[in-house]
Design an enzyme around this catalytic site. Structure first.
Site, PDB file in Angstrom:
ATOM      1  N   MET A  10      -3.854 -10.153  -5.899  1.00 30.24           N
ATOM      2  CA  MET A  10      -5.206 -10.616  -6.205  1.00 30.24           C
ATOM      3  C   MET A  10      -5.978  -9.529  -6.950  1.00 30.24           C
ATOM      4  O   MET A  10      -7.209  -9.572  -7.042  1.00 30.24           O
ATOM      5  CB  MET A  10      -5.936 -11.011  -4.917  1.00 30.24           C
ATOM      6  CG  MET A  10      -5.241 -12.145  -4.168  1.00 30.24           C
ATOM      7  SD  MET A  10      -6.339 -13.060  -3.094  1.00 30.24           S
ATOM      8  CE  MET A  10      -6.832 -11.795  -1.952  1.00 30.24           C
ATOM      9  N   HIS A  31      -0.330  -1.712  -4.433  1.00 33.24           N
ATOM     10  CA  HIS A  31       0.150  -2.687  -5.427  1.00 33.24           C
ATOM     11  C   HIS A  31       1.159  -2.021  -6.372  1.00 33.24           C
ATOM     12  O   HIS A  31       2.211  -2.588  -6.688  1.00 33.24           O
ATOM     13  CB  HIS A  31      -1.017  -3.198  -6.283  1.00 33.24           C
ATOM     14  CG  HIS A  31      -2.044  -3.985  -5.536  1.00 33.24           C
ATOM     15  ND1 HIS A  31      -3.336  -3.562  -5.373  1.00 33.24           N
ATOM     16  CD2 HIS A  31      -1.973  -5.186  -4.901  1.00 33.24           C
ATOM     17  CE1 HIS A  31      -4.033  -4.457  -4.691  1.00 33.24           C
ATOM     18  NE2 HIS A  31      -3.226  -5.456  -4.378  1.00 33.24           N
ATOM     19  N   GLY A  49       4.019  -6.502   0.324  1.00 30.80           N
ATOM     20  CA  GLY A  49       3.781  -5.357   1.203  1.00 30.80           C
ATOM     21  C   GLY A  49       3.904  -5.751   2.665  1.00 30.80           C
ATOM     22  O   GLY A  49       3.402  -6.808   3.068  1.00 30.80           O
ATOM     23  N   ARG A  74     -10.041  -4.272  -0.027  1.00 29.91           N
ATOM     24  CA  ARG A  74     -11.264  -4.471   0.753  1.00 29.91           C
ATOM     25  C   ARG A  74     -11.823  -3.165   1.329  1.00 29.91           C
ATOM     26  O   ARG A  74     -12.920  -3.175   1.875  1.00 29.91           O
ATOM     27  CB  ARG A  74     -11.021  -5.478   1.888  1.00 29.91           C
ATOM     28  CG  ARG A  74     -10.870  -6.909   1.386  1.00 29.91           C
ATOM     29  CD  ARG A  74     -10.896  -7.915   2.526  1.00 29.91           C
ATOM     30  NE  ARG A  74     -10.960  -9.290   2.068  1.00 29.91           N
ATOM     31  CZ  ARG A  74      -9.921 -10.114   1.963  1.00 29.91           C
ATOM     32  NH1 ARG A  74      -8.711  -9.697   2.256  1.00 29.91           N
ATOM     33  NH2 ARG A  74     -10.091 -11.358   1.544  1.00 29.91           N
TER      34      ARG A  74
HETATM   35  P1  AMP Z   1      -3.365  -8.505  -2.432  1.00 24.47           P
HETATM   36  O1  AMP Z   1      -3.770  -8.188  -3.829  1.00 24.47           O
HETATM   37  O2  AMP Z   1      -4.232  -7.880  -1.403  1.00 24.47           O
HETATM   38  O3  AMP Z   1      -3.116  -9.974  -2.211  1.00 24.47           O
HETATM   39  O4  AMP Z   1      -1.962  -7.813  -2.221  1.00 24.47           O
HETATM   40  C1  AMP Z   1      -0.890  -8.051  -3.093  1.00 24.47           C
HETATM   41  C2  AMP Z   1       0.357  -7.455  -2.495  1.00 24.47           C
HETATM   42  O5  AMP Z   1       0.172  -6.062  -2.295  1.00 24.47           O
HETATM   43  C3  AMP Z   1       0.686  -8.053  -1.118  1.00 24.47           C
HETATM   44  O6  AMP Z   1       2.092  -8.273  -1.040  1.00 24.47           O
HETATM   45  C4  AMP Z   1       0.243  -6.963  -0.178  1.00 24.47           C
HETATM   46  O7  AMP Z   1       0.970  -6.957   1.036  1.00 24.47           O
HETATM   47  C5  AMP Z   1       0.544  -5.718  -0.983  1.00 24.47           C
HETATM   48  N1  AMP Z   1      -0.256  -4.594  -0.498  1.00 24.47           N
HETATM   49  C6  AMP Z   1      -1.594  -4.571  -0.249  1.00 24.47           C
HETATM   50  N2  AMP Z   1      -1.966  -3.373   0.245  1.00 24.47           N
HETATM   51  C7  AMP Z   1      -0.832  -2.631   0.330  1.00 24.47           C
HETATM   52  C8  AMP Z   1      -0.557  -1.289   0.761  1.00 24.47           C
HETATM   53  N3  AMP Z   1      -1.509  -0.501   1.213  1.00 24.47           N
HETATM   54  N4  AMP Z   1       0.720  -0.858   0.699  1.00 24.47           N
HETATM   55  C9  AMP Z   1       1.712  -1.668   0.234  1.00 24.47           C
HETATM   56  N5  AMP Z   1       1.516  -2.920  -0.201  1.00 24.47           N
HETATM   57  C10 AMP Z   1       0.260  -3.401  -0.157  1.00 24.47           C
END
Ligand code: AMP
Length: 300
Positions: free
Chosen positions: A28, A35, A145, A185
């Site tokens: 996102m 990421h 993640g 966030r």
């Molecule tokens: P999001 O943009 O928050 O939907 O996250 C996209 C991807 O990044 C998802 O697969 C999350 O699990 C992964 N992700 C978010 N934060 C982390 C982190 N701190 N370490 C590793 N992967 C992450």
């Protein structure tokens, strides 16, 4: 051009090409090192890496932060120019959902606990957008993640239930120096809250240490150790502290198999989640590879 004279060589070359085709990282946006770590792994393992950036309205509840979710597209594009991502897919909401979806995806396993309790239908929205993205991108491997461990577990089941032909790769949580899991966030936190939130990871590590050193076998004891640390975090409330089997997310009475210690804490403007996935002996598990044939999970 390469001339090949044996069947086995040709088969092995083509298999490698087929297997090393497309890696996909759904996100996102508001990119941070978490990421980027997924993208870098995809770049290593695949000929082409596709990243999607889409803030999916379907996975936000009515009182959640869809409108205010950090949107930093230009900065995100700049960050990706520096690594070898091949395609960044940034669809509009209209592109993804030109009409009201005529199908409701409704998941009823692994979704009724942890974040699913305070975010009803969240995972239905996640599953809907991922199924669409999987069909659009047709990846060989998908990188997610393990910070969002419940999401990984839910997608793991989706892949199996629908025989989706991908390898799902779960990668370690990337953290700030003080242990706070990186998250888009975290922007909502004050500097003081960022410092205070470091106790989340510390409490999980403390539980792991006691598990290893004292041979704790009861989930309730683990929950109590984590709780006693988290209760001291100022201006926050505990949403949940749970010890469940992983990836099946079932209640357990003892720590005999792989399990997760999962927590969620509410600060004024942000809800933070974190976890540790551990073997019965207390060894950290931070890399998982699953596909539609995966069976090393307890029976459902
Ligand atoms: P999001 O943009 O928050 O939907 O996250 C996209 C991807 O990044 C998802 O697969 C999350 O699990 C992964 N992700 C978010 N934060 C982390 C982190 N701190 N370490 C590793 N992967 C992450």
């Amino acid at each position: 051009m390469r001339v090949v004279r044996t069947i086995s060589e040709l088969k092995s070359i083509l298999k490698k090409k087929r297997d090393n085709a497309i890696g996909f990282v759904p996100t996102m946006g508001a990119f941070h090192e978490g990421h980027l770590s997924l993208m870098e792994q995809s770049i290593i393992e695949n000929a082409i890496t596709v990243v999607s950036l889409f803030v999916n309205p379907l996975q936000f509840g009515p009182s959640e932060d869809f409108d205010t979710y950090p949107r930093t597209e230009n900065k995100d594009i700049e960050r990706l120019e520096k690594i070898k991502v091949d395609y960044l897919f940034v669809p509009s909401v209209e592109e993804m959902y030109p009409t009201e979806p005529s199908i409701d995806i409704s998941l009823h396993e692994r979704t009724d606990k942890l974040c699913g309790q305070s975010r009803p239908n969240h995972f239905d929205g996640v599953a809907t957008v991922l199924l669409k993205l999987f069909n659009i991108v047709q990846p060989n491997r998908v990188y997610m993640g393990l910070k969002d461990a419940q999401q990984f577990s839910v997608v793991d089941l989706l892949v199996r239930d629908l025989n989706i032909p991908i390898e799902l790769v779960g990668l370690p949580t990337i953290r700030e120096e003080n242990g706070l899991a990186k998250s888009s966030r975290n922007e909502y936190l004050t500097n003081q809250e960022k410092q205070d939130a470091a106790v989340i990871h510390r409490s999980l590590l403390k539980a792991q240490k006691l598990l290893i050193n004292q041979g704790i076998k009861e989930p309730k004891q683990i929950e109590q150790i984590v709780k006693s640390e988290l209760e001291n975090v100022k201006n926050s409330t505990i949403d949940y502290i749970d010890v469940l089997s992983y990836p099946s997310l079932k209640q357990i009475n003892n720590l005999e198999d792989t399990f997760i210690i999962a927590v969620a804490i509410n600060f004024k403007n942000a809800r933070l989640i974190d976890n540790l996935i551990l073997s019965a002996e207390g060894k950290t598990i931070d890399l998982l590879r699953r596909n539609s044939d995966a069976t090393n999970d307890d029976a459902r």
